[in-house]
Design an enzyme around this catalytic site. Structure first.
Site: not given
Ligand code: HEM
Ligand SMILES: *[C@@H]1O[C@H](CO)[C@@H](O)[C@H](O)[C@H]1NC(C)=O
Ligand SMILES: *[C@@H]1O[C@H](CO)[C@@H](O)[C@H](O)[C@H]1NC(C)=O
Ligand SMILES: *[C@@H]1O[C@H](CO)[C@@H](O)[C@H](O)[C@H]1NC(C)=O
Ligand SMILES: *[C@@H]1O[C@H](CO)[C@@H](O)[C@H](O)[C@H]1NC(C)=O
Length: 333
Positions: A70, A74-75, A78, A80, A102, A201, A259
């Site tokens: 992730r 996030h890098d 924001v 680039g 963040n 996700h 998956d």
């Molecule tokens: C489409 C828009 C997206 C939104 C609104 C979003 C939002 C979020 C939120 C709210 C969480 C949970 C954070 C928390 O509860 O602390 C999360 C977790 C995560 N997101 Fe996204 N996300 C998006 C796209 C992405 C993308 C593009 C990726 C990677 C390619 C990604 C990878 C992840 C991962 C791997 C987690 C789990 C992190 C962990 O277990 O530490 N997300 N995201």
């Protein structure tokens, strides 16, 4: 180490040095493309060092993979892909880490620091923090069962990071499909990329509070979102009592494996975030969700392609290379 006095000193040095460096760098940036073998001549072992470290971290704690993957996302969204997400705040600069979206949510900094330390030991002054994030994202994904993709390298690290740039740059959990498309477009990604990258996700975990509205107060009505599969809603309520917003639950039903189950969950009313569920509000989102489920290998491939594209997001003011990913230090021109 980076007490306020020394960091001010470093930033001053930085300022003076920047003028001289800037022209050289801009020339380099405009002519240079990222390349897969960027470090082969200067640090042949860089890729294997990173992979060994990621293997070690994920073997010790599988949940680290999602957090590491992730960070690259996030890098890149924001300023680039410039490693700005890794910078710690100083007296004069409140960095991205402190932004609401963040703080308390992105993890993996100790692991990145350890990788960087190892790389500086092996090849001092060579591998950028931004590139480390790109390679780590790939290796972490593969480690949990995703398909590999070539990571193109040669990114420059930035020297600044601003908390207030995070709002408006990162998507949020409450965004509509149209808003998600618009936010991804700012970094050169289209609607398909957005739907595919949301498949990130497929791994990791989420704070319960990130979807309490859907569980407990749908549209302010003090009810559960009726679109959630009732047995899944019951399961989530057990996992996520209203009193514990900081508890975690899984982002999809197979959150330890990369998956296409995320899309199967969406199509069976088991999506978690409002932004996840929003993907199905558009025909294109439905189309790609169905495709990911019926042909999982196509999703695994497309994810890598979209990650390559995301990794091209340019930063506004590239600087070069940082010795420490968490702070800026004078680099001789
Ligand atoms: C489409 C828009 C997206 C939104 C609104 C979003 C939002 C979020 C939120 C709210 C969480 C949970 C954070 C928390 O509860 O602390 C999360 C977790 C995560 N997101 Fe996204 N996300 C998006 C796209 C992405 C993308 C593009 C990726 C990677 C390619 C990604 C990878 C992840 C991962 C791997 C987690 C789990 C992190 C962990 O277990 O530490 N997300 N995201
Ligand atoms: C940066 O901040 C993190 C906490 O966010 C801390 O663990 C780390 O030691 C800091 N790094 C430096 C070099 O100050
Ligand atoms: C970003 O937006 C949220 C609400 O949307 C606000 O609470 C926050 O203060 C803003 N700024 C930062 C730096 O997080
Ligand atoms: C899956 O989610 C659970 C929370 O239900 C969490 O404890 C676990 O660490 C997650 N697994 C991975 C590999 O992220
Ligand atoms: C919301 O609903 C719950 C039970 O579903 C009830 O116990 C609670 O009193 C309600 N709260 C309000 C403010 O209506």
């Amino acid at each position: 180490m980076a007490d306020s006095d020394s960091s001010r000193w470093l930033l001053n040095l930085q300022g003076r040095c920047l003028m001289t460096c800037a022209l050289l760098l801009l020339a380099a940036v405009s002519s240079e493309q990222l390349s897969e073998n960027f470090y082969d001549a200067k640090c042949l072992q860089a890729m294997s060092i990173i992979k060994q470290k990621v293997d070690k971290f994920v073997n010790a704690d599988r949940s680290v993979a999602a957090s590491l993957m992730r960070l690259h996302f996030h890098d890149c969204f924001v300023r680039g892909c410039d490693g700005s997400v890794l910078l710690n705040s100083t007296e004069s600069m409140l960095t991205e880490k402190e932004a609401l979206l963040n703080k308390g949510s992105i993890r993996g900094f100790e692991q990145i620091d350890e990788i960087k330390y190892e790389l500086e030991h092996a090849c001092p002054g060579v591998v950028s923090c931004a590139d480390i994030l790109a390679v780590v994202a790939r290796d972490a994904t593969v480690k949990l069962g995703g398909w590999s993709w070539p990571v193109f390298l040669g990114r420059f690290d930035g020297v600044v990071s601003f908390a207030d740039e995070v709002n408006g740059s990162l998507p949020t959990r409450l965004d509509s499909y149209a808003k998600l498309v618009a936010t991804f477009a700012k970094v050169g990604l289209d609607a398909k990329d957005m739907v595919i990258l949301s498949g990130g996700h497929s791994i990791g975990k989420v704070h319960c509070g990130a979807f309490f509205e859907r569980l407990y107060n749908f549209q302010g009505l003090n009810i559960t979102d009726p679109s959630i599969d009732p047995s899944f809603a019951a399961f989530l309520k057990k996992q996520c009592p209203q009193t514990n917003p900081l508890d975690f639950t899984a982002l999809d039903t197979t959150n330890g494996t990369f998956d296409s189950a995320y899309y199967h969950d969406l199509l069976t009313n088991r999506g978690i975030l409002q932004s996840d569920v929003a993907l199905l509000s558009d025909p294109l989102g439905v189309e790609y969700a169905i495709k990911a489920v019926s042909d999982p290998q196509s999703f695994l491939f497309e994810f890598g392609q979209a990650m390559i594209k995301m990794g091209n997001a340019p930063g506004p003011a590239p600087y070069g290379w940082r010795k420490h990913c968490a702070f800026v230090e004078h680099k001789p021109c």
